[in-house]
Enzyme design. Structure first.
Site: not given
Ligand SMILES: *[C@@H]1O[C@H](CO)[C@@H](O)[C@H](O)[C@H]1NC(C)=O
Ligand SMILES: *[C@@H]1O[C@H](CO)[C@@H](O)[C@H](O)[C@H]1NC(C)=O
Ligand SMILES: *[C@@H]1O[C@H](CO)[C@@H](O)[C@H](O)[C@H]1NC(C)=O
Ligand SMILES: *[C@@H]1O[C@H](CO)[C@@H](O)[C@H](O)[C@H]1NC(C)=O
Ligand SMILES: *[C@@H]1O[C@H](CO)[C@@H](O)[C@H](O)[C@H]1NC(C)=O
Ligand SMILES: *[C@@H]1O[C@H](CO)[C@@H](O)[C@H](O)[C@H]1NC(C)=O
Ligand SMILES: *[C@@H]1O[C@H](CO)[C@@H](O)[C@H](O)[C@H]1NC(C)=O
Length: 568
Positions: A286, A290, A481, A523-524, A547, A549
């Site tokens: 992690e 990051d 993450s 947009d996915i 749109g 979601d």
């Protein structure tokens, strides 16, 4: 006579009890002990408990008004962020509150410590016996069975009448720790890449062997030109055990960003609650992820790793301690990315409101607060397997929640991407035009499993699959993450251009995102989130749609479009 005498004490007791009841008002209670915790009976009277007391703010709506005023592009105050002193003036307890609390403290011989810059949080350390009488509570020792750790909590507490309206809550009381203290939106180690080829430039194959800086650059058109503004800043939240290693970062940059200046592409660490980013501590993905994907993407932006230690003083995994530290800075980071979260219902509504309020304060100061939405799709309720489980802090309307995608142009929803609807917060005004149409068209899916009136999340998304990190061999990790640091880098690079033009940083994004900003997002529309909550039930989730979601929000960012939309 004798009869009367022996009766007397009982009469007296009865009176005292009645007057006690009258002078206390029940403030918070929970019906049951969470799964995994068992009572060991009343806590030892002499044991010391450290309690934080949240003092009421004079005007409950002031900070929300302030942050909306400066972050809604249709407001004339847009971009006019508040100073430290201005925010503190809005939230500092009133003289009435201070008087009520200090006379109560004095009556009880208590000497508090102030734990927040505005003085709205104080802390007292008292024996259990006194805590019980101060708050008409029954502090009890509970053991968490899996870890064998003990915690002192009470299932209910009351406030004396004199503190009514002056104290918002006492903590830790009715909130039990999350079993793992804090659940990180943990990257899943998929496979080790022992051999990695040099990365080419600008072609779609940049993403072929995993997500790298070149891949993100190509997909989101993120520039490689170094940022220059000295006032720019990007904060990354770290948590004990997730250390980030300088030497791994250096190797990562040499491999994936051979163009950068290693002197300016680095980070500093600030410890919180005893945290220190110890370089001898073994690697857990992690922290490396990051840091490598903020320093490695936000070229030359000053990055600070705010590293929370093991000794979290807030009984909230450090979330509150970190926010108070940042609020105490004259110049808090302009972007903060955090890849940790927990279940919404693991924190009481009262406490959630106080935490959400500190994010609103940081937003009013001009900080963009980004949180990974989580890696459990719609999540599973621990109390009812048919219900979805929203996450904290993504439920807070004053943070920007980042979901995940996978694949390459077109990206699809990443299956783990957490999203859904809060049970605590109503849908904020800025989501109406995006979420109402979603519900009208797709609300029949999963109906009854979520609270359609709640704050919907995530707000946006970014790639979450197969990020290559060095620790020190190359691993591919996946999770939201990875998405949040990616977006943080984009925001930081935009801030650099804004600051260089003498303009304010982006600050709290959402009112702008859902109005003007959405046009810079892709947009996915394919893929879904998915989780199996009950072995007798098939996996369930939300689908990505045209749109907004509840898997990918408004979609994934395009730096070039953001630049032209912002006139940079
Ligand atoms: C306090 O809690 C303990 C442990 O559950 C219980 O045995 C005791 O009866 C409670 N005391 C009161 C006054 O409710
Ligand atoms: C927010 O804006 C409104 C209208 O411009 C103004 O009346 C109000 O004082 C502002 N509130 C804060 C806290 O800035
Ligand atoms: C991906 O790996 C293949 C096989 O090792 C290699 O030929 C290719 O150059 C790599 N592509 C990138 C973009 O790293
Ligand atoms: C990055 O900063 C750390 C801490 O100050 C330092 O030890 C390290 O040498 C720096 N890395 C480079 C490449 O300068
Ligand atoms: C679980 O939630 C569903 C939907 O709200 C409800 O119909 C059902 O009765 C609940 N089950 C339990 C055991 O509470
Ligand atoms: C649904 O959300 C609203 C806030 O939007 C809240 O008042 C209500 O209690 C929630 N319902 C449930 C069942 O949690
Ligand atoms: C998600 O999409 C996959 C692939 O199209 C499909 O097999 C699966 O049933 C979907 N899951 C849910 C929960 O909708």
């Amino acid at each position: 006579m004798l009869f009367l005498k022996s009766l007397l004490p009982f009469v007296c007791l009865g009176l005292v009890f009645a007057s006690n009841l009258n002078s206390f008002v029940l403030h918070e209670n929970v019906k049951s002990v969470p799964d995994g915790f068992v009572s060991l009976g009343s806590a030892q009277p002499q044991d010391i408990v450290k309690l934080r007391i949240a003092l009421a703010q004079p005007n409950k709506n002031a900070i929300a008004d302030a942050v909306y005023n400066v972050s809604d592009p249709s407001n004339s105050l847009y971009g006019q962020h508040l100073s430290k002193a201005e925010v503190e003036a809005l939230i500092a307890p009133s003289q009435d509150t201070k008087n009520a609390v200090s006379s109560w403290l004095q009556e009880n011989g208590l000497n508090p410590t102030t734990t927040s810059p505005a003085g709205d949080w104080i802390s007292i350390s008292v024996p259990v016996s006194q805590a019980n009488s101060l708050f008409a509570a029954n502090f009890t020792t509970f053991v968490h069975q899996d870890s064998d750790k003990q915690f002192i909590r009470t299932l209910s507490y009351s406030l004396p009448k004199s503190l009514q309206g002056h104290v918002d809550l006492v903590h830790p009381t009715v909130i039990f720790p999350e079993p793992a203290e804090l659940t990180s939106a943990k990257p899943k180690k998929k496979r080790a890449f022992h051999k990695v080829e040099p990365v080419g430039r600008g072609t779609s194959s940049d993403c072929a062997n995993g997500t790298t800086p070149a891949c993100l650059r190509d997909l989101y058109r993120i520039p490689i030109t170094p940022a220059t503004n000295k006032k720019n800043s990007l904060g990354v939240t770290g948590f004990f055990g997730n250390n980030a290693h300088y030497s791994f970062l250096e190797s990562f940059l040499k491999m994936y960003r051979p163009d950068v200046d290693l002197k300016t592409s680095n980070f500093t660490s600030v410890g919180i609650d005893g945290g220190s980013n110890d370089q001898d501590y073994p690697s857990v993905s992690e922290g490396e992820l990051d840091i490598q994907y903020t320093v490695g993407m936000a070229t030359s932006v000053p990055v600070t790793y705010y590293f929370i230690g093991y000794d979290a003083q807030d009984d909230l995994g450090g979330f509150l301690d970190e926010a108070n530290l940042l609020l105490g800075l004259e110049n808090p980071p302009l972007v903060l990315t955090t890849s940790y979260g927990r279940r919404e219902n693991s924190i009481s509504l009262e406490l959630t409101k106080k935490l959400c309020n500190v994010y609103a304060q940081l937003g009013a100061r001009g900080t963009t607060i980004l949180y990974a939405s989580g890696d459990s799709g719609p999540g599973c309720s621990s109390t009812n397997a048919t219900l979805f489980q929203p996450t904290f802090p993504s439920n807070c309307p004053f943070v920007t929640s980042v979901g995940g995608t996978q694949g390459y142009a077109p990206e699809e929803a990443w299956q783990g991407s957490s999203g859904g609807f809060s049970n605590y917060y109503r849908r904020p005004f800025y989501q109406t035009t995006a979420v109402v149409p979603y519900l009208a068209l797709h609300g029949h899916q999963n109906v009854g499993r979520y609270n359609a009136s709640g704050r919907a999340f995530p707000d946006i998304a970014a790639k979450a699959d197969n990020f290559l990190i060095l620790e020190p061999t190359v691993f591919a990790v996946s999770g939201t993450s990875a998405s949040s640091p990616t977006v943080a880098s984009i925001v930081a690079l935009l801030n650099d251009r804004l600051l260089n033009k003498g303009r304010p940083p982006l600050g709290f994004l959402n009112p702008w995102l859902y109005s003007v900003g959405q046009f810079a997002f892709t947009d996915i529309t394919k893929g879904n989130s998915s989780i199996q909550c009950d072995e007798n039930d098939p996996p369930r989730g939300f689908s990505a749609e045209v749109g907004w979601d509840p898997v990918t929000g408004l979609g994934t960012p395009r730096f070039d479009k953001l630049v032209s939309l912002l006139g940079l």
